[in-house]
Design a protein around this motif. Structure first.
Motif, PDB file in Angstrom:
ATOM      1  N   TYR A 145     -64.590  29.796  58.564  1.00 56.50           N
ATOM      2  CA  TYR A 145     -64.125  28.833  57.571  1.00 56.50           C
ATOM      3  C   TYR A 145     -63.332  29.473  56.431  1.00 56.50           C
ATOM      4  O   TYR A 145     -62.931  28.770  55.502  1.00 56.50           O
ATOM      5  CB  TYR A 145     -65.326  28.069  57.007  1.00 56.50           C
ATOM      6  CG  TYR A 145     -66.069  27.295  58.065  1.00 56.50           C
ATOM      7  CD1 TYR A 145     -65.669  26.021  58.436  1.00 56.50           C
ATOM      8  CD2 TYR A 145     -67.167  27.868  58.721  1.00 56.50           C
ATOM      9  CE1 TYR A 145     -66.345  25.312  59.421  1.00 56.50           C
ATOM     10  CE2 TYR A 145     -67.845  27.170  59.705  1.00 56.50           C
ATOM     11  CZ  TYR A 145     -67.429  25.899  60.056  1.00 56.50           C
ATOM     12  OH  TYR A 145     -68.093  25.201  61.037  1.00 56.50           O
ATOM     13  N   LEU A 146     -63.134  30.771  56.492  1.00 56.99           N
ATOM     14  CA  LEU A 146     -62.355  31.477  55.476  1.00 56.99           C
ATOM     15  C   LEU A 146     -61.221  32.235  56.155  1.00 56.99           C
ATOM     16  O   LEU A 146     -61.429  32.854  57.203  1.00 56.99           O
ATOM     17  CB  LEU A 146     -63.239  32.462  54.700  1.00 56.99           C
ATOM     18  CG  LEU A 146     -64.351  31.859  53.846  1.00 56.99           C
ATOM     19  CD1 LEU A 146     -65.313  32.954  53.388  1.00 56.99           C
ATOM     20  CD2 LEU A 146     -63.773  31.129  52.638  1.00 56.99           C
ATOM     21  N   PRO A 147     -59.998  32.221  55.594  1.00 56.01           N
ATOM     22  CA  PRO A 147     -58.881  32.944  56.197  1.00 56.01           C
ATOM     23  C   PRO A 147     -59.153  34.451  56.263  1.00 56.01           C
ATOM     24  O   PRO A 147     -59.615  35.046  55.287  1.00 56.01           O
ATOM     25  CB  PRO A 147     -57.707  32.646  55.267  1.00 56.01           C
ATOM     26  CG  PRO A 147     -58.114  31.445  54.489  1.00 56.01           C
ATOM     27  CD  PRO A 147     -59.600  31.509  54.357  1.00 56.01           C
ATOM     28  N   GLN A 148     -58.841  35.060  57.408  1.00 48.52           N
ATOM     29  CA  GLN A 148     -59.079  36.496  57.558  1.00 48.52           C
ATOM     30  C   GLN A 148     -58.291  37.302  56.529  1.00 48.52           C
ATOM     31  O   GLN A 148     -58.797  38.309  56.012  1.00 48.52           O
ATOM     32  CB  GLN A 148     -58.690  36.945  58.970  1.00 48.52           C
ATOM     33  CG  GLN A 148     -59.605  36.439  60.060  1.00 48.52           C
ATOM     34  CD  GLN A 148     -59.295  37.071  61.395  1.00 48.52           C
ATOM     35  OE1 GLN A 148     -59.511  38.268  61.608  1.00 48.52           O
ATOM     36  NE2 GLN A 148     -58.773  36.270  62.322  1.00 48.52           N
ATOM     37  N   SER A 149     -57.075  36.882  56.247  1.00 42.25           N
ATOM     38  CA  SER A 149     -56.253  37.644  55.297  1.00 42.25           C
ATOM     39  C   SER A 149     -56.885  37.663  53.911  1.00 42.25           C
ATOM     40  O   SER A 149     -56.834  38.672  53.207  1.00 42.25           O
ATOM     41  CB  SER A 149     -54.842  37.052  55.226  1.00 42.25           C
ATOM     42  OG  SER A 149     -54.891  35.699  54.826  1.00 42.25           O
ATOM     43  N   VAL A 150     -57.496  36.555  53.509  1.00 42.57           N
ATOM     44  CA  VAL A 150     -58.138  36.476  52.199  1.00 42.57           C
ATOM     45  C   VAL A 150     -59.427  37.289  52.187  1.00 42.57           C
ATOM     46  O   VAL A 150     -59.720  38.009  51.226  1.00 42.57           O
ATOM     47  CB  VAL A 150     -58.409  35.006  51.818  1.00 42.57           C
ATOM     48  CG1 VAL A 150     -59.203  34.921  50.524  1.00 42.57           C
ATOM     49  CG2 VAL A 150     -57.097  34.244  51.682  1.00 42.57           C
ATOM     50  N   VAL A 162     -53.141  40.459  61.187  1.00 43.66           N
ATOM     51  CA  VAL A 162     -54.060  40.324  60.052  1.00 43.66           C
ATOM     52  C   VAL A 162     -53.867  41.485  59.076  1.00 43.66           C
ATOM     53  O   VAL A 162     -53.843  41.293  57.855  1.00 43.66           O
ATOM     54  CB  VAL A 162     -55.515  40.257  60.534  1.00 43.66           C
ATOM     55  CG1 VAL A 162     -56.487  40.305  59.348  1.00 43.66           C
ATOM     56  CG2 VAL A 162     -55.741  38.994  61.342  1.00 43.66           C
ATOM     57  N   LEU A 163     -53.725  42.688  59.604  1.00 45.85           N
ATOM     58  CA  LEU A 163     -53.505  43.856  58.748  1.00 45.85           C
ATOM     59  C   LEU A 163     -52.257  43.674  57.904  1.00 45.85           C
ATOM     60  O   LEU A 163     -52.254  43.981  56.695  1.00 45.85           O
ATOM     61  CB  LEU A 163     -53.394  45.115  59.611  1.00 45.85           C
ATOM     62  CG  LEU A 163     -53.120  46.431  58.871  1.00 45.85           C
ATOM     63  CD1 LEU A 163     -54.214  46.728  57.853  1.00 45.85           C
ATOM     64  CD2 LEU A 163     -52.998  47.587  59.877  1.00 45.85           C
ATOM     65  N   ALA A 164     -51.185  43.164  58.501  1.00 47.02           N
ATOM     66  CA  ALA A 164     -49.946  42.933  57.760  1.00 47.02           C
ATOM     67  C   ALA A 164     -50.148  41.916  56.648  1.00 47.02           C
ATOM     68  O   ALA A 164     -49.657  42.084  55.528  1.00 47.02           O
ATOM     69  CB  ALA A 164     -48.847  42.458  58.706  1.00 47.02           C
ATOM     70  N   SER A 165     -50.902  40.850  56.936  1.00 44.67           N
ATOM     71  CA  SER A 165     -51.152  39.824  55.928  1.00 44.67           C
ATOM     72  C   SER A 165     -51.952  40.386  54.753  1.00 44.67           C
ATOM     73  O   SER A 165     -51.685  40.068  53.592  1.00 44.67           O
ATOM     74  CB  SER A 165     -51.911  38.644  56.546  1.00 44.67           C
ATOM     75  OG  SER A 165     -51.121  37.994  57.519  1.00 44.67           O
ATOM     76  N   ILE A 166     -52.932  41.221  55.058  1.00 42.05           N
ATOM     77  CA  ILE A 166     -53.736  41.833  53.993  1.00 42.05           C
ATOM     78  C   ILE A 166     -52.879  42.770  53.156  1.00 42.05           C
ATOM     79  O   ILE A 166     -52.954  42.768  51.919  1.00 42.05           O
ATOM     80  CB  ILE A 166     -54.940  42.574  54.597  1.00 42.05           C
ATOM     81  CG1 ILE A 166     -55.878  41.574  55.283  1.00 42.05           C
ATOM     82  CG2 ILE A 166     -55.693  43.365  53.528  1.00 42.05           C
ATOM     83  CD1 ILE A 166     -56.943  42.223  56.132  1.00 42.05           C
ATOM     84  N   LEU A 167     -52.065  43.569  53.809  1.00 41.44           N
ATOM     85  CA  LEU A 167     -51.192  44.490  53.075  1.00 41.44           C
ATOM     86  C   LEU A 167     -50.262  43.730  52.132  1.00 41.44           C
ATOM     87  O   LEU A 167     -50.064  44.139  50.977  1.00 41.44           O
ATOM     88  CB  LEU A 167     -50.372  45.331  54.059  1.00 41.44           C
ATOM     89  CG  LEU A 167     -51.137  46.425  54.807  1.00 41.44           C
ATOM     90  CD1 LEU A 167     -50.314  46.945  55.977  1.00 41.44           C
ATOM     91  CD2 LEU A 167     -51.494  47.572  53.867  1.00 41.44           C
ATOM     92  N   ARG A 168     -49.684  42.635  52.603  1.00 41.74           N
ATOM     93  CA  ARG A 168     -48.798  41.841  51.745  1.00 41.74           C
ATOM     94  C   ARG A 168     -49.546  41.319  50.530  1.00 41.74           C
ATOM     95  O   ARG A 168     -49.041  41.385  49.403  1.00 41.74           O
ATOM     96  CB  ARG A 168     -48.195  40.669  52.533  1.00 41.74           C
ATOM     97  CG  ARG A 168     -47.074  41.055  53.488  1.00 41.74           C
ATOM     98  CD  ARG A 168     -46.291  39.846  53.942  1.00 41.74           C
ATOM     99  NE  ARG A 168     -47.117  38.893  54.683  1.00 41.74           N
ATOM    100  CZ  ARG A 168     -47.326  38.951  55.996  1.00 41.74           C
ATOM    101  NH1 ARG A 168     -46.764  39.907  56.709  1.00 41.74           N
ATOM    102  NH2 ARG A 168     -48.062  38.048  56.609  1.00 41.74           N
ATOM    103  N   ARG A 169     -50.742  40.810  50.744  1.00 45.64           N
ATOM    104  CA  ARG A 169     -51.491  40.225  49.636  1.00 45.64           C
ATOM    105  C   ARG A 169     -51.988  41.293  48.659  1.00 45.64           C
ATOM    106  O   ARG A 169     -51.966  41.068  47.450  1.00 45.64           O
ATOM    107  CB  ARG A 169     -52.646  39.375  50.169  1.00 45.64           C
ATOM    108  CG  ARG A 169     -52.171  38.014  50.662  1.00 45.64           C
ATOM    109  CD  ARG A 169     -53.118  37.377  51.640  1.00 45.64           C
ATOM    110  NE  ARG A 169     -52.653  36.051  52.022  1.00 45.64           N
ATOM    111  CZ  ARG A 169     -51.647  35.828  52.859  1.00 45.64           C
ATOM    112  NH1 ARG A 169     -50.995  36.844  53.397  1.00 45.64           N
ATOM    113  NH2 ARG A 169     -51.281  34.589  53.163  1.00 45.64           N
ATOM    114  N   VAL A 170     -52.416  42.424  49.161  1.00 46.13           N
ATOM    115  CA  VAL A 170     -52.827  43.515  48.260  1.00 46.13           C
ATOM    116  C   VAL A 170     -51.638  43.981  47.435  1.00 46.13           C
ATOM    117  O   VAL A 170     -51.749  44.208  46.220  1.00 46.13           O
ATOM    118  CB  VAL A 170     -53.435  44.684  49.067  1.00 46.13           C
ATOM    119  CG1 VAL A 170     -53.633  45.914  48.174  1.00 46.13           C
ATOM    120  CG2 VAL A 170     -54.771  44.271  49.690  1.00 46.13           C
TER     121      VAL A 170
END
Length: 278
Positions: free
Chosen positions: A184-189, A129-137
């Protein structure tokens, strides 16, 4: 560079393998690529990713080699060599020569290590999840508000971003907490918007995501209740909702809360621009 320097000297029809660490300059890379007569199609995005790491000084020699066959043909490493040229910098590389041409069939056969894998090796919790957030930020800060994936960060760029903004770890933690209450919401978002909203108002961000998770003590017509209803309805209808649309839902909800207004419905057309948090 003399291209013969990467060609082994035949010895009764065979050649010994050699390995050496070499500082490869752009000119040397151009000479080596002249031997690139049998390789897969060049992926320009991979070249661009490598070049950014090289230009930023984030490229590390990890033991992966530039590989040449007995006859001098380049077997592996064309993307890295093109990146050296694009970055216009010299990079230390392991050069291996004297390989049988058939060994090319087994090169790059393993699964590529992901950013989540790299973060896990560094001891980070909730690394995927941390990796997904970093990519999106990272993509958001590059102006890619809909995560079109035309340009994604490398592992090195994600780790640099985490070092610069360690508070993103907290955003990943909050994303996990919200998900445990409201799935109901993606963790990365959730984690990405938590970080973006925290830049604007950290205190209100805490309250906002607490209510997104539990929906408690909110009056009828409150934007967060509208968000929760929209997310649950789309899950019940089994609709495929891209991440950028969930981002828009959260941002529209946040903006309505900040403005102190009700939000009767949330709509985000596929071709509509991404709203900006305020």
């Amino acid at each position: 560079m003399n291209t013969n320097s990467v060609r082994p000297t035949p010895n009764n029809g065979a050649a010994a393998n050699t390995a050496s660490v070499t500082l490869v300059t752009p000119d040397m890379a151009r000479e080596m690529l002249k031997l690139n007569t049998q390789n897969r199609k060049l992926r320009q995005r991979a070249v661009a990713d490598y070049a950014r790491d090289m230009a930023d000084g984030n490229w590390l020699m990890n033991g992966e080699a530039i590989k040449f066959a007995i006859d001098g043909t380049l077997l592996d490493g064309q993307h890295r060599l093109h990146a050296v040229i694009e970055a216009d910098t010299a990079v230390l590389m392991l050069i291996v020569t004297g390989l049988a041409p058939i060994t090319q069939e087994t090169m790059d056969a393993g699964r590529r290590r992901t950013t989540g894998d790299a973060l896990s090796l560094r001891g980070e919790t909730n690394s995927v999840v941390l990796a997904s957030i970093l990519r999106r930020v990272w993509m958001w800060d590059q102006g890619d508000y809909k995560f079109a994936q035309h340009r994604q960060p490398t592992i090195a760029e994600c780790t640099v971003l985490l070092a610069e903004r360690p508070e993103i770890r907290r955003s990943a933690e909050i994303a996990g907490r919200v998900h445990s209450l409201f799935r109901y919401l993606p963790q990365s978002v959730v984690g990405t918007t938590h970080h973006l909203f925290s830049r604007i108002d950290a205190g209100q961000t805490v309250w906002f995501f607490t209510r997104v998770g539990d929906g408690a003590e909110l009056p009828v017509g409150h934007p967060i209740l509208t968000l929760r209803t929209r997310a649950m309805t789309e899950r019940a209808d089994r609709r495929h909702v891209p991440d950028f649309r969930y981002m828009a839902y959260l941002i529209r909800t946040w903006n309505a809360v900040r403005d102190g207004r009700e939000l009767g419905r949330i709509v985000q057309a596929a071709d509509a621009p991404m709203p900006m948090p305020k």
